[in-house]
Design a protein around this motif. Structure first.
Motif, PDB file in Angstrom:
ATOM      1  N   MET A   1      43.319  74.295-103.170  1.00 62.22           N
ATOM      2  CA  MET A   1      44.688  74.310-102.649  1.00 62.22           C
ATOM      3  C   MET A   1      44.690  74.366-101.128  1.00 62.22           C
ATOM      4  SD  MET A   1      46.957  76.726-105.041  1.00 62.22           S
ATOM      5  CE  MET A   1      46.046  77.644-106.205  1.00 62.22           C
ATOM      6  N   HIS A   2      43.704  75.083-100.579  1.00 60.16           N
ATOM      7  CA  HIS A   2      43.639  75.214 -99.132  1.00 60.16           C
ATOM      8  C   HIS A   2      43.385  73.857 -98.484  1.00 60.16           C
ATOM      9  CE1 HIS A   2      42.449  76.276 -95.180  1.00 60.16           C
ATOM     10  NE2 HIS A   2      41.155  76.194 -95.390  1.00 60.16           N
TER      11      HIS A   2
ATOM     12  N   PRO B   1      46.493  68.666 -99.392  1.00 64.09           N
ATOM     13  CA  PRO B   1      47.696  68.465 -98.580  1.00 64.09           C
ATOM     14  C   PRO B   1      48.963  68.776 -99.375  1.00 64.09           C
ATOM     15  CG  PRO B   1      46.788  66.372 -99.264  1.00 64.09           C
ATOM     16  CD  PRO B   1      45.875  67.400 -99.796  1.00 64.09           C
ATOM     17  N   SER B   2      49.566  69.897 -99.041  1.00 60.68           N
ATOM     18  CA  SER B   2      50.631  70.387 -99.910  1.00 60.68           C
ATOM     19  C   SER B   2      51.911  69.568 -99.814  1.00 60.68           C
ATOM     20  CB  SER B   2      50.925  71.839 -99.584  1.00 60.68           C
ATOM     21  OG  SER B   2      50.996  72.011 -98.202  1.00 60.68           O
ATOM     22  N   VAL B   3      52.069  68.774 -98.744  1.00 60.85           N
ATOM     23  CA  VAL B   3      53.315  68.012 -98.649  1.00 60.85           C
ATOM     24  C   VAL B   3      53.467  67.010 -99.781  1.00 60.85           C
ATOM     25  CG1 VAL B   3      53.905  68.158 -96.229  1.00 60.85           C
ATOM     26  CG2 VAL B   3      52.141  66.586 -96.945  1.00 60.85           C
TER      27      VAL B   3
ATOM     28  N   LEU C   1      53.281  67.615-102.646  1.00 61.06           N
ATOM     29  CA  LEU C   1      53.904  68.283-103.785  1.00 61.06           C
ATOM     30  C   LEU C   1      55.406  68.386-103.630  1.00 61.06           C
ATOM     31  CD1 LEU C   1      51.388  71.160-104.371  1.00 61.06           C
ATOM     32  CD2 LEU C   1      51.544  68.973-105.510  1.00 61.06           C
TER      33      LEU C   1
ATOM     34  N   LEU D   1      60.524  81.047-100.178  1.00 62.20           N
ATOM     35  CA  LEU D   1      59.503  81.170-101.223  1.00 62.20           C
ATOM     36  C   LEU D   1      58.568  79.972-101.216  1.00 62.20           C
ATOM     37  CD1 LEU D   1      61.367  82.701-104.278  1.00 62.20           C
ATOM     38  CD2 LEU D   1      59.700  83.755-102.760  1.00 62.20           C
ATOM     39  N   VAL D   2      59.148  78.786-101.108  1.00 64.52           N
ATOM     40  CA  VAL D   2      58.313  77.579-101.131  1.00 64.52           C
ATOM     41  C   VAL D   2      57.387  77.559 -99.926  1.00 64.52           C
ATOM     42  CG1 VAL D   2      58.329  75.091-100.909  1.00 64.52           C
ATOM     43  CG2 VAL D   2      59.939  76.209-102.435  1.00 64.52           C
TER      44      VAL D   2
ATOM     45  N   SER E   1      54.652  80.073-100.313  1.00 66.13           N
ATOM     46  CA  SER E   1      53.603  79.706-101.277  1.00 66.13           C
ATOM     47  C   SER E   1      52.722  78.610-100.728  1.00 66.13           C
ATOM     48  CB  SER E   1      54.186  79.227-102.595  1.00 66.13           C
ATOM     49  OG  SER E   1      55.460  79.680-102.747  1.00 66.13           O
ATOM     50  N   LEU E   2      53.309  77.680-100.002  1.00 62.01           N
ATOM     51  CA  LEU E   2      52.486  76.609 -99.456  1.00 62.01           C
ATOM     52  C   LEU E   2      51.515  77.156 -98.413  1.00 62.01           C
ATOM     53  CD1 LEU E   2      54.929  73.578 -99.141  1.00 62.01           C
ATOM     54  CD2 LEU E   2      53.414  74.213-100.995  1.00 62.01           C
TER      55      LEU E   2
ATOM     56  N   LEU F   1      50.276  80.275 -98.541  1.00 61.70           N
ATOM     57  CA  LEU F   1      49.425  81.337 -99.076  1.00 61.70           C
ATOM     58  C   LEU F   1      47.951  80.969 -99.236  1.00 61.70           C
ATOM     59  CD1 LEU F   1      51.584  83.382-101.556  1.00 61.70           C
ATOM     60  CD2 LEU F   1      50.466  84.114 -99.475  1.00 61.70           C
ATOM     61  N   PRO F   2      47.625  79.823 -99.801  1.00 57.73           N
ATOM     62  CA  PRO F   2      46.193  79.524 -99.954  1.00 57.73           C
ATOM     63  C   PRO F   2      45.474  79.608 -98.617  1.00 57.73           C
ATOM     64  CG  PRO F   2      47.483  77.920-101.129  1.00 57.73           C
ATOM     65  CD  PRO F   2      48.455  78.755-100.355  1.00 57.73           C
TER      66      PRO F   2
ATOM     67  N   PHE G   1      52.468  75.514-106.784  1.00 59.74           N
ATOM     68  CA  PHE G   1      51.358  74.564-106.699  1.00 59.74           C
ATOM     69  C   PHE G   1      51.104  73.915-108.041  1.00 59.74           C
ATOM     70  CE2 PHE G   1      50.291  76.380-102.672  1.00 59.74           C
ATOM     71  CZ  PHE G   1      49.805  75.285-102.011  1.00 59.74           C
TER      72      PHE G   1
ATOM     73  N   SER H   1      48.519  62.147 -96.328  1.00 61.95           N
ATOM     74  CA  SER H   1      49.688  62.735 -96.964  1.00 61.95           C
ATOM     75  C   SER H   1      50.781  63.098 -95.976  1.00 61.95           C
ATOM     76  CB  SER H   1      49.263  63.980 -97.723  1.00 61.95           C
ATOM     77  OG  SER H   1      48.700  64.877 -96.814  1.00 61.95           O
TER      78      SER H   1
END
Lengths: 274, 420, 351
Positions: free
Chosen positions: A110-111, A114-116, A118, A140-141, A144-145, A147-148, B8, B344
């Motif tokens: 997750m780290h 690339p969280s975008v 999602l 929250l979002v 969480s993004l 946090l990793p 996630f 991304s």
């Protein structure tokens, strides 16, 4: 280093490369305090009128409400990220948890991930959870993004604390919780501080999530505010004013950065050495 | 942990689930219902459903039955009038409102106002048009009730077509493969990633090495200057570029003064738009490389550099034979890490050229985002967007796993040492 | 308090580290666990402390079975190799920590800390931070912290390894003094035989997860059970010669060396044997003559150290008073004191 080898072409190249940046930031500062005749590059008078937006809400709309929202947003983000990372990072670094390996690899993926990408999934989750268009949802979002990354950084800091200190604490009769709170946590204070700063700055700069996940809500963060002000199609469009707003918006970030440059350097490098 | 799972794991699952649906603003994201609308009838007609059925569906009829009487009661119609309708007209049916209303007017306690009469009549109206049915069964029952001797399969066809929710489909991926746009966007993406990456790595390396050799004051100035884009909030950074390249912006004015073509460089031509996009992202990314490379440079034992100078190496030779070999891992790291994030990222492009002019600078991530969450036609195609995102998610997952394998994966996994 | 370890077995990731070990530490004694790195001595120590779990076996503190208890419930004091002082607390807080987490009252804590600080001679350092202390002072603080709550047993993990030579000498006697004054049962882990011999009542020599011999330092030195033990104790170390049994003597035929086996009768002729000769038992006086040449000479001040190469290439070490100097290359005819030499079988067991 001793001799300066044919230095000037290199420095020239460096300067030319840096020029756009230099000009942009220089004029960001200069234009907020001056007026420039149309078609000209150099300012011709000093003025404070571009800063009137601070007291006069008729120019660009009230700026203080978005500022407050942004402070709330960044501060809650910071609190969530730091508190969760501080505990989870410790647990992952030091405790023999079930599925530890699995969770660790998950966090690592997750780290790096690339969280975008999602964002579409996140959008739908928020819709289902009924948090769409709410500040809580965005916080929250965003948390969480982050946090990793935060957990990963904190784990790195915990890993650097010698095991012996922890063993000594346990040996002295303290429970693992006491050891963590009274002995280990003080050792990772620099890490906590860097992470807190980073989370705050990151939250302060966030634009996309509020824009996408809370587009029509009644709160507005500074980044959205700035984007509205600086839209070339809007009626209030004025280079100098958006620069003042932009500078006003960026100043806290710059100040934090200047104050804590060394602490942040490691984290801005992606936490790869953490 | 719950948050992580929530934002996630769940998004990944949802993305892959929705990639196989035709979900959009029109269908909503929760389940739909069954409605026959005028538009639907028209399109069914185009598809060759027989005219008789369509007429029948479009018509209303009026039947005096118990359900209708109760409805009239609920609508506040005069009780005496209802009793009269029940006594005199029970079980009769009318095919048009005029006929029914004419009949009603003959009753003794009819309401005086036309509006009240219409309300009373409306209670007995039976039609499927614009009525929402929660399940397919109810819709089919209503259709069967409406149509006398419908052609074979007509009811099923109408019921299916009348569904307003989303359905499962693999159309998204088929569409992606056959649309020529897809390949152009892939081309754009590759072009963008390769050039920006090259800019990041080369400039990052150049900056790290020059600031390493410069006296502290100079190197400090340049490293802070290059770090600014990274810490500047992205919105401000983007509008600064707008100021720099937009009409009447900085470059525009300079070009005008010099007699060069002056136009909106950000959106005016394909070449200039690409240049801007790559520079905008390159300037942000270069600092990442710079930080990492500088760290690696400082880790080189300074005795090695002294030794090489004693051995008579020039600066170029020093860089070539001592510094660059030390940089191999950092360069590999920056390359893989940046590839992933460039693939991304679309925030900067979105805020600057927004993929234009036309869609010449649109990259995959931006297109997915626009398709699903941000387009001007208003019909957000979550399904198609999710399908596009899913491809990115897959690429991202594979790359991040590969990259973790490359860079000290097991080292971080050492077991806890306290066993109680 | 008497500590006993019964049938202790431990594996790390499938590699056996300790195999079925038995050890009893008597009440009030100081025992050294001595051995090369990787022999399992630290594992044993950390098992007593409760950091490691036993895979099999039983650990008794007196008649209390503590095998399943975590460290917090064992009442053990540990001094770590790097001292593991808490960097953010001053010396007083460091020493007081075990009492604070036990929630003793303030006055008691203060009294106890000052008492133990006086015992360890650090009363004037209580306000300092660990970073401002020298290695020896940190060592004393670590000792004080380990002792302050009157543990049942004191464990010392290579406590002198991080000190320079002079401090090491000083702390050696200090630790022993404090241990004797408090009368606490103590276990010292070390790879340095001098430390073990000078500080401890008994030594347990370990090799590959087993205790090879456990004895007082003097007995262990004069009566080693294996060539490994003989080689581990003594500095300069013992010399070992390879030969065979021949007519009730240890014999190296090419150089006509014959050392009587004395009471060890009935060894078949031709059995390979080893002869261990300590440097102080080889020199100008003795009973078995050996001829050779000096190949190495080192002046140590009070004594000189020599290597004598015999005709077949094997080497005997000797330590002699500095009064008479032999030169490098000089041929000598010296003697082995056959009564003090040890005879080992080929696999290292003492005969």
């Amino acid at each position: 280093m001793t001799r300066n080898f044919a230095a000037w072409p290199i420095i020239l190249l460096l300067t030319v490369l840096s020029l756009p940046l230099f000009i942009m930031y220089l004029f960001l500062l200069v234009d907020t305090f001056s007026n420039t005749a149309p078609g000209s590059l150099l300012p011709n008078e000093f003025t404070l009128e571009h800063w009137r937006f601070l007291i006069d809400p008729t120019i660009t709309g009230d700026v203080w409400k978005p500022t407050l929202t942004t402070v709330i947003f960044s501060a809650s983000l910071m609190i969530i990220v730091v508190s969760v990372s501080a505990t989870a990072g410790y647990a992952l670094s030091r405790l023999a948890l079930p599925f530890r390996r699995f969770v660790l690899s998950g966090i690592m993926v997750m780290h790096a991930f690339p969280s975008v990408t999602l964002i579409i999934g996140v959008f739908l989750v928020l819709q289902f959870a009924g948090l769409y268009n709410s500040l809580t949802g965005v916080i929250l979002v965003k948390a969480s993004l982050m946090l990793p990354f935060g957990i990963w950084i904190m784990k790195g800091f915990y890993d650097a604390v010698p095991w012996e200190i922890e063993m000594a604490g346990v040996q002295d009769g303290a429970s693992r919780f006491t050891v963590w709170r009274r002995i280990i946590l003080p050792q990772v204070k620099p890490g906590l501080l860097s992470l807190a700063l980073f989370a705050f700055i990151d939250g302060w700069s966030e634009y996309m999530l509020p824009r996408i996940l809370a587009p029509s809500s009644d709160f507005e963060v500074l980044s959205m505010y700035l984007n509205t002000v600086s839209d070339p199609n809007s009626s209030t469009y004025n280079f100098n004013i958006f620069k003042s707003v932009g500078l006003f918006y960026t100043l806290p970030v710059l100040a934090l950065f200047v104050l804590f440059q060394n602490r942040l350097m490691n984290i801005f490098g992606g936490g790869t050495k953490g | 942990m719950v948050l992580l799972l929530g934002f996630f794991f769940l998004p990944v699952v949802l993305t892959s689930v929705f990639a196989f649906t035709n979900m959009s603003t029109a269908t909503g994201i929760s389940g739909g219902s069954y409605v026959v609308t005028g538009n639907l009838l028209r399109s069914l007609k185009d598809e060759g459903l027989d005219a008789k059925t369509i007429d029948a569906l479009g018509q209303s009829s009026y039947v005096i039955d118990q359900a209708g009487l109760e409805k009239a009661h609920a609508a506040g119609v005069d009780a005496r009038f209802i009793t009269e309708i029940a006594e005199r007209l029970k079980d009769r049916s009318f095919t048009s409102s005029t006929a029914f209303e004419r009949e009603l007017k003959t009753l003794p306690s009819r309401p005086t106002r036309v509006r009240d009469l219409k309300i009373a009549a409306g209670a007995f109206e039976q039609s499927v048009l614009n009525v929402r049915y929660a399940s397919r069964g109810e819709m089919e029952a209503a259709l069967t009730h409406m149509l006398e001797n419908p052609p074979e399969g007509a009811i099923e066809k109408v019921a299916t077509a009348s569904y307003t929710g989303w359905t499962w489909t693999t159309e998204n991926f088929k569409n992606l493969v056959i649309t020529p746009d897809t390949w152009r966007i892939i081309g754009n993406t590759v072009f963008y990633v390769v050039l920006t990456l090259a800019f990041n790595v080369l400039v990052g390396l150049f900056l790290a090495i020059t600031t390493f050799y410069l006296p502290p004051a100079g190197s400090g100035f340049f490293s802070v200057l290059w770090l600014l884009p990274r810490i500047t909030p992205v919105v401000l950074y983007a509008v600064m570029w707008k100021w720099f390249t937009w009409e009447d912006g900085f470059v525009f004015n300079i070009a005008q003064d010099l007699g060069l073509p002056a136009f909106n460089y950000m959106k005016g031509s394909v070449a200039s738009a690409w240049t801007v996009v790559i520079l905008v992202n390159g300037f942000v990314g270069a600092s990442f490389g710079m930080i990492l490379f500088s760290g690696a440079l400082k880790a080189i034992p300074v005795q090695q550099l002294w030794a090489s100078e004693v051995d008579g190496a020039s600066r170029w030779q020093q860089i070539r034979y001592i510094i660059l070999p030390h940089m191999r891992w950092p360069i590999l790291f920056v390359t893989s890490y940046q590839t992933l994030s460039l693939l991304s990222s679309y925030e900067q492009i979105w805020l600057t050229t927004n993929g234009g002019p036309g869609s010449t600078t649109t990259v995959w991530a931006l297109e997915a985002f626009k398709t699903a969450l941000n387009n001007y036609t208003g019909n957000l195609q979550y399904g198609l967007g999710a399908a596009m995102a899913l491809i990115l998610v897959a690429v991202g997952l594979i790359l991040s796993i590969v990259y973790l394998r490359l860079f000290r994966f097991d080292e971080m996994m050492s077991k806890p040492k306290i066993e109680f | 308090m008497q500590i006993s370890i019964n049938n202790f077995t431990k594996t790390f990731d499938g590699t056996p580290v300790i195999d079925d070990m038995n050890l009893t530490i008597r009440d009030g004694e100081m025992l050294a666990l001595l051995g090369p790195s990787g022999c399992g001595k630290s594992t044993t120590l950390f098992t007593i402390s409760g950091i490691h779990r036993m895979d099999k076996g039983q650990l008794m503190f007196g008649d209390r079975d503590v095998s399943g208890l975590p460290s917090q419930k064992r009442n053990v004091g540990v001094v770590f190799q790097n001292y593991a002082l808490y960097p953010h607390m001053n010396v007083f807080e460091n020493i007081a920590f075990p009492l604070t987490v036990r929630k003793d009252n303030k006055a008691d804590i203060d009294r106890e800390v000052r008492f133990i600080a006086a015992l360890t001679h650090i009363s004037e350092l209580l306000e300092r931070r660990p970073g401002q202390l020298s290695g020896g002072q940190q060592q004393r603080v670590a000792l004080a912290r380990a002792l302050v709550r009157k543990p049942d047993v004191l464990l010392l993990d290579e406590p002198l390894a991080n000190l320079d030579a002079k401090l090491r000498l000083e702390m050696r006697s200090e630790i022993r003094r404090i241990q004797l004054e408090t009368g606490i049962t103590a276990v010292l882990v070390t790879h340095d035989q001098v430390e073990a011999m000078s500080m401890c009542d008994r030594i347990a020599i370990m090799k590959k997860g087993e205790i090879v011999q456990i004895d007082t330092p003097a007995d262990m030195y004069s009566n080693p059970r294996t060539s490994f033990v003989a080689g581990f104790l003594g500095n300069p170390p013992i010399s070992l010669l390879n030969g065979i049994a021949m007519g009730n003597t240890f014999s190296i035929a090419p150089i006509k060396l014959r050392v009587p086996l004395g009471s060890h009768e009935g060894i078949a002729d031709g059995t390979p044997l080893k002869l261990g000769v300590r440097p102080e038992h080889f020199g100008p006086e003795g009973d078995i003559a050996v001829e050779g040449k000096i190949t190495f000479a080192e002046t140590q001040g009070r004594e000189n150290l020599y290597d004598v190469e015999l005709a077949d290439g094997s080497v005997l070490r000797s330590i002699q008073p500095a009064a008479r100097n032999w030169k490098l290359g000089e041929p000598v005819r010296w003697f082995i004191d056959s009564k003090s030499a040890f005879v080992f079988s080929d696999d290292g067991l003492r005969l």
